[in-house]
Structures are given as C-alpha cells and as structure tokens.
Design a protein around this motif. Structure first.
Motif, PDB file in Angstrom:
ATOM      1  N   SER A   1     -16.601 -89.342  11.127  1.00 51.06           N
ATOM      2  CA  SER A   1     -17.174 -91.160  11.434  1.00 51.06           C
ATOM      3  C   SER A   1     -18.096 -90.835  10.439  1.00 51.06           C
ATOM      4  O   SER A   1     -19.287 -92.336  11.036  1.00 51.06           O
ATOM      5  CB  SER A   1     -17.871 -91.446  12.479  1.00 51.06           C
ATOM      6  OG  SER A   1     -18.366 -89.948  13.226  1.00 51.06           O
ATOM      7  N   GLY A   2     -18.612 -90.838   9.501  1.00 53.84           N
ATOM      8  CA  GLY A   2     -20.034 -91.117   8.415  1.00 53.84           C
ATOM      9  C   GLY A   2     -19.078 -92.303   7.677  1.00 53.84           C
ATOM     10  O   GLY A   2     -18.154 -93.218   8.119  1.00 53.84           O
ATOM     11  N   PRO A   3     -20.005 -93.222   7.166  1.00 52.48           N
ATOM     12  CA  PRO A   3     -19.564 -94.674   6.956  1.00 52.48           C
ATOM     13  C   PRO A   3     -18.610 -94.220   5.993  1.00 52.48           C
ATOM     14  O   PRO A   3     -18.626 -93.306   4.771  1.00 52.48           O
ATOM     15  CB  PRO A   3     -21.155 -94.921   6.257  1.00 52.48           C
ATOM     16  CG  PRO A   3     -22.018 -94.641   6.137  1.00 52.48           C
ATOM     17  CD  PRO A   3     -21.828 -92.864   6.266  1.00 52.48           C
ATOM     18  N   VAL A   4     -17.931 -95.332   5.037  1.00 48.75           N
ATOM     19  CA  VAL A   4     -17.060 -95.124   4.185  1.00 48.75           C
ATOM     20  C   VAL A   4     -17.514 -96.310   2.860  1.00 48.75           C
ATOM     21  O   VAL A   4     -18.474 -97.375   3.050  1.00 48.75           O
ATOM     22  CB  VAL A   4     -15.369 -96.652   3.979  1.00 48.75           C
ATOM     23  CG1 VAL A   4     -14.557 -96.363   3.183  1.00 48.75           C
ATOM     24  CG2 VAL A   4     -15.080 -96.079   5.544  1.00 48.75           C
ATOM     25  N   VAL A   5     -17.675 -95.620   1.424  1.00 50.07           N
ATOM     26  CA  VAL A   5     -18.103 -95.947   0.605  1.00 50.07           C
ATOM     27  C   VAL A   5     -17.549 -97.634   0.082  1.00 50.07           C
ATOM     28  O   VAL A   5     -16.472 -97.433  -0.009  1.00 50.07           O
ATOM     29  CB  VAL A   5     -17.947 -94.950  -0.372  1.00 50.07           C
ATOM     30  CG1 VAL A   5     -18.776 -96.086  -1.757  1.00 50.07           C
ATOM     31  CG2 VAL A   5     -18.386 -94.209  -0.431  1.00 50.07           C
ATOM     32  N   VAL A   6     -18.164 -98.720   0.358  1.00 48.06           N
ATOM     33  CA  VAL A   6     -17.806-100.451   0.397  1.00 48.06           C
ATOM     34  C   VAL A   6     -18.553-100.668  -1.679  1.00 48.06           C
ATOM     35  O   VAL A   6     -17.782-102.093  -1.398  1.00 48.06           O
ATOM     36  CB  VAL A   6     -18.531-101.563   1.124  1.00 48.06           C
ATOM     37  CG1 VAL A   6     -17.642-100.427   2.452  1.00 48.06           C
ATOM     38  CG2 VAL A   6     -19.843-101.124   1.024  1.00 48.06           C
ATOM     39  N   ASP A   7     -19.149-100.156  -1.771  1.00 51.24           N
ATOM     40  CA  ASP A   7     -19.639-100.166  -2.872  1.00 51.24           C
ATOM     41  C   ASP A   7     -18.938-101.010  -3.830  1.00 51.24           C
ATOM     42  O   ASP A   7     -18.499-101.852  -5.074  1.00 51.24           O
ATOM     43  CB  ASP A   7     -20.432 -99.821  -3.780  1.00 51.24           C
ATOM     44  CG  ASP A   7     -21.569 -99.169  -2.800  1.00 51.24           C
ATOM     45  OD1 ASP A   7     -21.695 -99.978  -2.185  1.00 51.24           O
ATOM     46  OD2 ASP A   7     -21.977 -98.190  -3.374  1.00 51.24           O
TER      47      ASP A   7
ATOM     48  N   ILE B   1      -9.821 -94.821   3.998  1.00 52.69           N
ATOM     49  CA  ILE B   1      -9.856 -94.426   5.233  1.00 52.69           C
ATOM     50  C   ILE B   1      -8.896 -93.311   6.528  1.00 52.69           C
ATOM     51  O   ILE B   1      -9.189 -92.374   7.179  1.00 52.69           O
ATOM     52  CB  ILE B   1     -10.458 -95.859   6.074  1.00 52.69           C
ATOM     53  CG1 ILE B   1     -10.942 -96.871   6.064  1.00 52.69           C
ATOM     54  CG2 ILE B   1      -9.707 -96.197   8.236  1.00 52.69           C
ATOM     55  CD1 ILE B   1     -10.727 -98.005   6.196  1.00 52.69           C
ATOM     56  N   ASP B   2      -7.767 -93.994   5.411  1.00 49.82           N
ATOM     57  CA  ASP B   2      -6.196 -92.467   5.859  1.00 49.82           C
ATOM     58  C   ASP B   2      -6.327 -90.942   5.953  1.00 49.82           C
ATOM     59  O   ASP B   2      -6.514 -90.170   7.041  1.00 49.82           O
ATOM     60  CB  ASP B   2      -5.620 -93.251   5.408  1.00 49.82           C
ATOM     61  CG  ASP B   2      -3.797 -93.184   5.903  1.00 49.82           C
ATOM     62  OD1 ASP B   2      -4.463 -92.945   7.203  1.00 49.82           O
ATOM     63  OD2 ASP B   2      -2.794 -92.383   6.143  1.00 49.82           O
ATOM     64  N   ALA B   3      -7.223 -91.229   5.330  1.00 53.18           N
ATOM     65  CA  ALA B   3      -7.582 -89.246   4.752  1.00 53.18           C
ATOM     66  C   ALA B   3      -8.870 -89.025   5.029  1.00 53.18           C
ATOM     67  O   ALA B   3      -8.856 -87.534   4.810  1.00 53.18           O
ATOM     68  CB  ALA B   3      -7.227 -89.580   2.837  1.00 53.18           C
ATOM     69  N   ARG B   4      -9.379 -89.208   6.012  1.00 57.04           N
ATOM     70  CA  ARG B   4     -10.593 -88.737   6.675  1.00 57.04           C
ATOM     71  C   ARG B   4     -10.025 -88.182   7.360  1.00 57.04           C
ATOM     72  O   ARG B   4      -9.449 -87.931   8.140  1.00 57.04           O
ATOM     73  CB  ARG B   4     -11.241 -89.733   7.043  1.00 57.04           C
ATOM     74  CG  ARG B   4     -12.102 -90.737   6.060  1.00 57.04           C
ATOM     75  CD  ARG B   4     -12.345 -92.181   6.922  1.00 57.04           C
ATOM     76  NE  ARG B   4     -13.924 -91.752   7.534  1.00 57.04           N
ATOM     77  CZ  ARG B   4     -14.650 -92.333   7.499  1.00 57.04           C
ATOM     78  NH1 ARG B   4     -15.135 -92.329   6.037  1.00 57.04           N
ATOM     79  NH2 ARG B   4     -15.976 -92.149   7.911  1.00 57.04           N
TER      80      ARG B   4
ATOM     81  N   LEU C   1     -16.993 -97.265  12.826  1.00 57.30           N
ATOM     82  CA  LEU C   1     -17.455 -96.005  12.576  1.00 57.30           C
ATOM     83  C   LEU C   1     -18.345 -95.521  13.207  1.00 57.30           C
ATOM     84  O   LEU C   1     -18.406 -94.721  14.259  1.00 57.30           O
ATOM     85  CB  LEU C   1     -17.017 -95.901  11.518  1.00 57.30           C
ATOM     86  CG  LEU C   1     -15.660 -95.984  10.642  1.00 57.30           C
ATOM     87  CD1 LEU C   1     -15.837 -95.345   8.955  1.00 57.30           C
ATOM     88  CD2 LEU C   1     -15.237 -94.300  11.399  1.00 57.30           C
ATOM     89  N   GLU C   2     -19.607 -96.108  12.951  1.00 57.54           N
ATOM     90  CA  GLU C   2     -21.415 -96.496  13.843  1.00 57.54           C
ATOM     91  C   GLU C   2     -20.733 -96.234  15.082  1.00 57.54           C
ATOM     92  O   GLU C   2     -21.613 -95.352  15.331  1.00 57.54           O
ATOM     93  CB  GLU C   2     -22.017 -97.444  13.293  1.00 57.54           C
ATOM     94  CG  GLU C   2     -23.103 -96.274  12.793  1.00 57.54           C
ATOM     95  CD  GLU C   2     -24.227 -98.659  12.222  1.00 57.54           C
ATOM     96  OE1 GLU C   2     -25.193 -98.469  12.875  1.00 57.54           O
ATOM     97  OE2 GLU C   2     -23.410 -97.997  10.988  1.00 57.54           O
TER      98      GLU C   2
END
Lengths: 450, 226
Positions: free
Chosen positions: A198-204, A190-193, A221-222
């Motif tokens: 504002s695209g989604p973070v990978v949560v898998d 999240i920090d490095a964005r 973010l959405e």
C-alpha cells in the motif's frame, strides 16, 4: 451479460479516424460535382467545335446546288466518340457518321444544345443550322460516355485522397496510443501491485490532467494502509486479551492437578474459580459489544429517563470500590430528562467512572449539565492521566493503556459505541487540579418537556 | 533454576509462578517491562537468573524490545518467550531478537518445564538429560534421584539444593547463593533453612556426599574426589 466499459483510447481512435473519413467523403462529393460541371463544359465545347468542323467540310464540298448537295465526309480521328448527322432543308438525314443513329438526334427546328434519346441511346446534341436553314448538323455524344469519362477522371483525382486518409488514420492511431500511454501504464502500475503493498504510486510521470487522480489514489492507499495497520493491531490485541484468560485458566487447573498438598490444591482451585469469573465477564463484555454493533437504537422511541437518578445508581454501585481505595467520589448532576437506553447508558457511565476510580489518587468527580452543544457529562480524576499516544488509542478495542489486569481493554470501546448509538460523542479532556484525566461525553439535547 | 517471570496478567502470572515453583524453581515475577529491566538488564552480568520466561504484550512496551536491549548489553541469559502471538512472523521475530525458545499460550506447565530443562542442558553443554555424579543419578525430567540403584524420596527443595550443587560440579556454593537459587525474592526464610535441607540430603544420600567447606559453603564431595 456484463457490458464491457468503453475505452477512452478506442473511442478516440474511432472518432478521429471517422472524422477524417467523413471529411474525405464530403470533399470527394464536392470534387465529383465540380469535375462533372467542368467536364460537361469541356465536352460541350468539343461538340461545338466538331459541328463547326463538319460544317466547314460540308461548305467546302457540297455547296454546288441550291437545294441538294453531295457530301463525301472525311474521317476525323478526334471525333470518333462523337456522332453526327447532316440534314437537308426538309429535315431528311442525308448523311450520318459511322455509329450514328438512324433517328434524328434532335427535334425538327431545334438549335443549340439539347438532349435526346435516339435508337434507344441518350445523347447530348449540338445542332448547327447553316446555309440559310438549308442544312442542319447534329453532333451528339452518348451521355454514358460523358459520365464514364467524368468517373475515370474523378477516381484518378481521388486516389491520393484515399492514401492520405489511410495515413491520417494510422497517425491518429499512433498519436492516441502515444498520448494515452501514461493512463495505461498508470493503471497497470496500480494493477501489478502486490495485494499487501500500500505504498504510494509514482505520480511524477503523469500528465497534469491525471495528477489529481494519482494524488487521490495515493491518498486512498494511505488511508487503507492506516486502516490495515489498525486492523492488524486490533487483531493482535484481541488475540492477546482473549487467549490470556484462557491460558491462565489452563495453567491454574494444571497447578491444581500437580499440587501435592491439599492447601496448595485448594488455593489453585480458588484462583481457577476467580479466573472463570473473569473469563465470564470478558465474554459478557464482548457479547454486549457485539449486540451494540449489530443493532441500532431507535432514538425517537427511547424511554425518557432521569440522568440524575441514573448517575446516582452508578455512583452508589461504585461507592464501595471508591471507599476501598480511599477516594472521594463526588457527583454533581442536575435534574436532566433525556431519551436514553436504560440498559446500555448506565453501563457506559459505570465504565467511565470505574476507570477513573481505578486511576485516581484522591478524588473522582462526576458532573452533568445542559449546555448549548447538548448534555455534557464529565468524569474527572486526579490520577496519573494518559499520554497523547495512549489517548489516541484508548477507545480502540482491546487496547490497554496501563498495567490493568482486571480489564481486557474493552471498557472505553464499549463507552464509545454506546454514546455513538445515542448520537453523541466522547473525548478526553482535562482532569482535576491540573492533572489526571477527564472524559467528556456530549449527548444530543434530547431533553423532553413532559 | 532461578527464573525471572515477566507476565503482566495477574492470574496467568500467579499460575505460572505456582507451576514453576512446583517444579522446584525459584521464581521472581515482574509485571512490566520496566520492572524486568530493573531486575534483569540494569544489574547486567550480576543478574543471577538461569532463564527468563518472557511475555511479549507488556503494558509499558514490547517484550521484544526488552529482549533486544538485553542482547545489546551482551546479557546472555536464556530467554523463553511465552506469548499469545501465534503468527509465524511473530515467532521468527522473537527468535531472531535473541530468544532461545518460543511458546504460544495456552502453555502447558509440563512442556514449559521440559523446555526449561532443555535450555539448562544446552547452557551447561550436557547431552543426556540425567546428571550422574558418582553413584548418584539425578533425572530432572522425572524428578527422580537414584543412589546405587535405590530410588530416593526427596522433597522439591531438597532436589533443588542437590540440582544446584550438581549443576556446577566441584564448585562450592555459599548459603546466600543457595538461598537465591531456591527462593528468589521470597522474604522471611528461616536462617537455618539451607542447613536443614543439607542435613536431610545427607541422611538420604549418605553423609559423605555433600562436603562442608567451612566458612564458604558446600560442594559435592563425590565430584571433588574424581
């Protein structure tokens, strides 16, 4: 001073490692006590054994006489840490081993185990009385020797424990780091964005417990993305709507400047004046909106006004415009008293009616009544209506649904703000005769009984 | 030049149209993307516009989309975007969509005229801004015409006729082509208007400069001779 927030990882490591040390410490104390007790019994047994050995030697060598006996002691290698005294019937020390004190090791008449300080040294002593009380044997061991022996033994027992505890702490450190790695990498992701990303973070890859957090972040973010897009559109629309009238003024002025004939020039100047009027209206509207944005209305202290007379004035003011377009402007407002701002509410009503008049084909209808949900004001027309997409943005500032050069797309935005300040809501509804557009305003039922 | 002006704002549109007409252009003005489509794209190659002045924020769609549609249909009419969108990204998007030039509002009419002249020069592959035919020199920028060193006083319409003829040297232009180039969609033009302009031009430039092709139209004689 800013306090650093506590760290999940460090706290886990410290607590778990601390727990291991405490467990080790407790077990060490237990071990020490047990060892001390066991060793004490062993030492005592050795004292008894030594006493019996001395007695055996005395019995063997010195039992010639009744009262007195001579005694040549043997050196016993295994009792060098032990000292002994041999006493006669009268309690005199007739012999003592090397290093033994000159003072008696036990009180007169004592038997069995006792502790005593002799010549300034504390001893544990076993006293054996023999030969019908004619002789007594004191075997002593320095208490400090006993304690030192116990300490040495216990320390040797504890050493592997220290190694185990250190290994355990290392394992705790490693496991905690390993387990909290997804949290760290998630926050780093999240920090490095990039700020605009504002695209989604990978949560898998997130563990089950963090999935809700990941989803919440993505939801946020959405929403940010939607707000951002809306903000951008608003800025672009505002730039267009504010710049265009000014650009028109400039162009008209230049046309007048370049005109070669008087009629051409005066036409251009007329258009210029019209443009100034329009820019003035725009500025007024923007200022009104700014005022409405800044302030709030103290609804309890608003004056009581008659909705019917207010609507009547609005309709009267728009009559000419309606006639010019050949429209029928109908008003059906019952006598309703309400608390309302007598400056802004009529402007809102006029804007809604004005819109309807500009788009209607033949008829505009203004109605108001009191219903269960509040005071309901509807303005309906039979014009071309709006698409769902247009409706969704129609209350946005600077949004213009159709080619409508008169406005700057602020009319409905102003309506929305005024109604919100009154604690009400506004939305689109059905128009007249199955076509057109309706605007429905619901104000809270602030009707007062005089 | 015959221009299509696409501008939804009534005041700005009127001012731009008046200004462009002052420069001697024939201007057709539409206010929506739909109308622009009908006047420009739907007729395809037959569209007679020399250039399109395009606003981007149109009520029924983006001017960019209109431009893209035109380029997809291989319509090469030069397009000058005139818009309030001033971000660099917007300019790049406009130019990449196929625009030849990009101006941010407020627009100076003289600059707009100069940029249109530049577009015109590029289209016909001319380097100098002045057009020289025989002993006649026309400078579209200063709107001056010189014959053998003598400056001539031409009206805007006369200059427009002369420019239309000079732009395509040796080509005969019919009455209808000249009317379209001069007047756009304006109705009620007197049937002999072109003849009157030609007559005046001949008087000022000399009788032998414009040659009548009987039943076809007119062309510049000086060029035909070369």
């Amino acid at each position: 001073m800013k306090r650093r927030p506590w760290s999940l990882r460090n706290r886990l490591i410290v607590l778990l490692a601390g727990l291991a040390f405490i467990a080790w410490g407790a077990s060490s104390v237990w071990l020490y006590r047990t060892a001390e007790k066991q060793a004490g019994e062993l030492f005592d047994a050795a004292l008894i054994e030594a006493a019996n050995a001395v007695f055996a030697a005395v019995a063997h060598e010195g039992l010639g006489k009744d009262d007195d006996f001579e005694f040549e002691p043997e050196e016993h290698a295994h009792v060098e840490r032990l000292v002994y005294q041999l006493l006669d019937r009268r309690g005199r020390i007739v012999y003592f081993s090397p290093g033994a004190p000159r003072e008696a090791l036990a009180a007169a008449g004592a038997r069995g185990f006792s502790e005593r300080v002799a010549d300034g040294v504390a001893y544990r002593v076993y006293t054996l009385r023999a030969l019908n009380e004619r002789a007594a044997i004191h075997v002593g061991q320095r208490l400090s020797d006993r304690a030192a022996l116990v300490r040495t033994m216990v320390l040797q027992l504890l050493l592997p424990g220290v190694v185990v505890v250190l290994l355990l702490a290392l394992g705790v450190w490693f496991i905690v780091r390993r387990v909290t790695l997804p949290v760290i990498s998630f926050s780093q992701a999240i920090d490095a964005r990039a700020p605009a990303d504002s695209g989604p973070v990978v949560v898998d890859n997130l563990p089950q417990e963090l999935q809700p957090v990941g989803r919440a972040v993505n939801g946020l973010l959405e929403r940010v993305e939607i707000a951002l897009v809306r903000e951008k559109t608003l800025t672009a629309d505002a730039a267009h709507e504010l710049r265009t009238p000014l650009a028109a003024l400039r162009a008209q002025a230049q046309v007048a400047l370049r005109a070669r004939e008087d009629t051409e020039r005066s036409e251009a100047l007329q258009a210029l004046i019209g443009g100034v009027d329009r820019a003035t209206r725009l500025v007024e509207t923007v200022l009104t909106l700014a005022r409405l944005d800044a302030g709030s209305i103290d609804r309890a202290n608003l004056p009581v006004v008659s909705l019917r007379s207010m609507a009547g004035e609005v309709v009267a003011g728009l009559g000419a415009a309606a006639r010019a377009r050949g429209l029928q402007l109908e008003m059906n407002v019952s006598e309703i008293a309400l608390r309302a701002d007598s400056d802004s509410l009529p402007v809102a009503l006029r804007n809604v009616c004005d819109n309807a008049i500009r788009h209607a084909t033949s008829r505009v209808q203004l109605e108001a009544c009191v219903a269960a949900r509040g005071i309901v004001i509807t303005v309906r027309d039979d014009g071309p209506g709006m698409t769902a997409e247009q409706q969704s943005r129609a209350f946005d500032r600077f949004y213009r649904g159709t080619s409508d050069s008169a406005g700057a797309g602020l009319g409905l935005a102003l309506v929305k703000r005024v109604i919100e300040l009154h604690g009400g809501s506004v939305r689109f509804s059905a128009g007249l005769n199955g076509r057109g557009l309706g605007v429905e305003i619901v104000l809270p039922d602030a009707a007062v009984n005089p | 030049m015959r221009l299509l002006l696409v501008e939804d704002d009534s005041m700005l549109g009127a001012a731009l149209k008046a200004g462009l007409q002052q420069d001697g252009h024939a201007v057709d003005w539409v206010r929506t993307a739909d109308e622009a489509d009908t006047a420009w794209i739907a007729v395809g190659k037959a569209a007679a516009y020399d250039a399109v002045v395009l606003d981007l924020g149109l009520p029924d769609g983006s001017g960019i989309d209109l431009l893209r549609r035109a380029r997809q249909r291989r319509i090469a009419t030069p397009v000058l975007i005139a818009t309030a969108r001033d971000r660099v990204a917007d300019r790049i998007a406009g130019l990449d969509a196929g625009a030849d030039d990009y101006m941010v509002k407020p627009i100076d009419l003289d600059e707009l005229a100069a940029r249109l002249r530049a577009i015109e020069r590029r289209v016909i592959g001319r380097v100098e801004s002045a057009i020289v035919i025989g002993e006649i020199a026309i400078d579209p920028a200063t709107r001056s015409v010189v014959r053998a060193g003598q400056p001539l006083d031409l009206t805007a319409r006369e200059l427009a006729v002369l420019l239309a003829l000079a732009k395509r040297p040796g080509v005969t232009l019919s009455r209808d082509q000249l009317i379209e180039a001069l007047y756009g969609w304006e109705g009620s033009i007197e049937s002999n208007a072109i003849d009157v302009h030609i007559h005046h031009l001949r008087r000022k430039l000399g009788a032998d400069v414009i040659e009548t092709q009987r039943g076809l139209g007119w062309r510049l004689a000086a060029v035909a001779d070369r």
